[in-house]
Design a protein around this motif. Structure first.
Motif, short mmCIF file in Angstrom:
data_model
loop_
_atom_site.label_atom_id
_atom_site.label_comp_id
_atom_site.label_asym_id
_atom_site.label_seq_id
_atom_site.Cartn_x
_atom_site.Cartn_y
_atom_site.Cartn_z
N TRP A 87 -6.21 4.05 15.05
CA TRP A 87 -5.25 3.04 15.51
C TRP A 87 -4.66 3.36 16.89
N GLY A 88 -4.96 4.54 17.41
CA GLY A 88 -4.44 4.92 18.72
C GLY A 88 -3.03 5.49 18.67
N LEU A 89 -2.61 5.93 17.49
CA LEU A 89 -1.26 6.51 17.38
C LEU A 89 -1.24 7.97 17.84
N ILE A 90 -2.36 8.64 17.63
CA ILE A 90 -2.46 10.05 18.05
C ILE A 90 -3.76 10.24 18.82
N TRP A 91 -3.91 11.41 19.41
CA TRP A 91 -5.08 11.69 20.26
C TRP A 91 -6.35 11.80 19.43
N ARG A 92 -6.35 12.69 18.42
CA ARG A 92 -7.58 12.90 17.64
C ARG A 92 -7.24 13.35 16.24
N ALA A 93 -8.13 13.06 15.30
CA ALA A 93 -8.07 13.67 13.97
C ALA A 93 -9.31 14.54 13.82
#
Ligand code: T3D
Length: 274
Positions: A182-188
Motif C-alpha cells: 500500500w506504500g505505507l512503509i519502504w519494504r517488507a
C-alpha cells in the motif's frame, strides 16, 4: 508501570550507527514514561556521538511496540479520567518531532506487532521496514481513542483519505506485506531476514554522504507541501550546498577512478538551515 530492572531501551553501537531496542517484551514493548525517557536519551547519545551517523529503532521479543501501556490507564486505579492531551503533548508529540528533526537518518525495523502510537513512531522514521507477517494494528478506535503520534497525518499522506479513513475508523490492521504493497512503509521482508536487512540498510546510510542525505530528507518532506516551482528552487539551493561539499568531490573522484567512494561525512554548517 516500571516493573522491570532491565533498561526499557537498550543502546547498541553498530557499524557506524546506533541501534535502539525497545525492551519491555512482556507488554510487547508498550510505552511508559521510562521507555520514552530511554528513547529520548538514546537519541541524544546517538546525536552527540560523531562516530554514529544513523539510528535504527526496533523492538525486543515478538512485538515492536503496542503503543501506550494501558495498565497505566486502568480506570479502576484512577480518581477520574486521565488528561491524555498532556500525555500526548509531553511524550508522543515530543518523540515524533525529535525523530523527524533528528540530524541523522533514522530507520525502523518493525519486528512484530505494532499498535496505536507504536505505529506512529515506526512511521515517523525515515525508512521503515517490517517483517512480512508483522501486524500493524491501528487500534485506537477500538479503545475509544483517536489516532495520535502523527498517525492520522502519516496514514493520510501515504495512503490517501479512503484507506486512511477505513483503517482509522475500523481500527483495522495490515500485515507488513500489505503495508509495503500500500506504500505505507519502504519494504517488507521475511521475518528471519529483517534484522540483517535493517542493520545492513542502516550501516549503508551511515557510510553515506551525511550532508547530502540530510538535504535529501528535507527535500522529500518539503515536496508534499509546496508547488513544483518552489520545490525546483529548493532543489537548486540544496544542490548548490551539496556541490560545495567534500563528499561530492569524493563521489565524483571515486566514479572516475572506478572505486567505491569513502565519504567523510563532513558537515557544512550553512546547510543546517532547513
Ligand atoms: O494514554 C495516552 O498517553 C494517550 C496515548 C495513546 C497512544 C496509544 O498508543 S493508545 C493505543 C494503545 N494500544 C492498544 O490499544 C493496543 C493494545 N494491545 C492489543 O490490542 C494487542 O495486545 C495487540 C494487537 C498489540 C497484540 O495482540 P496479541 O494477541 O498478539 O497479544 P496479547 O496477548 O494481546 O498481548 C500480549 C501481552 O502484552 C499481554 O500481557 P499478558 O496477558 O501476557 O500479561 C497484554 O496484556 C500485553 N499488552 C499488549 N498491549 C499492551 C499490553 N500491556 C499494556 N499495554 C498495552 N498497550
Amino acid at each position: 508501570m516500571t516493573d522491570q530492572t532491565e533498561p526499557s531501551v537498550v543502546y547498541d553501537a553498530g557499524d557506524g550507527y546506533a541501534k535502539l531496542t525497545l525492551n519491555r517484551p512482556k507488554t510487547l514493548n508498550a510505552f511508559t514514561p521510562d521507555m520514552h525517557a530511554g528513547l529520548m536519551g538514546g537519541l541524544a547519545r546517538a546525536e552527540a556521538d560523531p562516530a554514529c551517523r544513523a539510528v535504527l529503532i526496533t523492538g525486543s521479543g515478538r512485538g515492536f511496540c503496542a503503543g501506550q501501556d494501558l495498565r497505566d490507564r486502568d480506570p479502576r486505579k484512577m480518581d477520574g479520567p486521565p488528561d491524555l492531551s498532556d500525555s500526548v503533548g509531553r511524550y508522543y508529540n515530543t518523540l515524533v518531532r525529535r525523530i523527524r528533526e533528528f540530524d541523522k537518518p533514522v530507520t525502523c525495523a518493525v519486528n512484530g506487532v505494532a499498535a496505536g502510537a507504536g505505529i506512529g513512531i515506526a512511521l515517523a522514521c525515515d525508512i521503515t521496514l517490517a517483517g512480512e507477517d508483522a501486524p500493524l494494528a491501528i487500534g485506537f478506535s477500538r479503545i475509544g481513542l483517536v489516532p495520535d503520534a502523527g498517525t492520522s497525518w502519516t496514514l493520510t499522506r501515504r495512503l490517501g483519505e479512503a484507506r486512511a479513513m477505513g483503517l482509522a475508523l475500523t481500527g483495522g490492521r495490515l500485515s507488513g506485506r500489505e503495508a509495503a504493497d500500500w506504500g505505507l512503509i519502504w519494504r517488507a521482508v521475511p521475518g528471519e531476514d529483517l534484522a540483517t536487512e535493517a542493520e545492513n540498510l542502516t550501516a549503508q546510510l551511515a557510510r553515506g554522504p551525511a550532508q547530502a542525505l540530510r538535504l535529501t530528507r528535507n527535500a522529500i518532506r518539503a515536496a508534499a507541501d509546496q508547488p513544483l516551482d518552489d520545490q525546483l528552487e529548493l532543489e537548486r539551493g540544496y544542490q548548490g550546498q551539496a556541490g560545495r561539499s567534500p563528499d561530492y568531490a569524493e563521489g565524483v573522484l571515486a566514479f572516475l577512478e572506478k572505486r567505491k567512494p569513502c565519504f567523510a561525512g563532513a558537515h557544512d554548517e550553512a546547510e543546517h538551515s532547513k
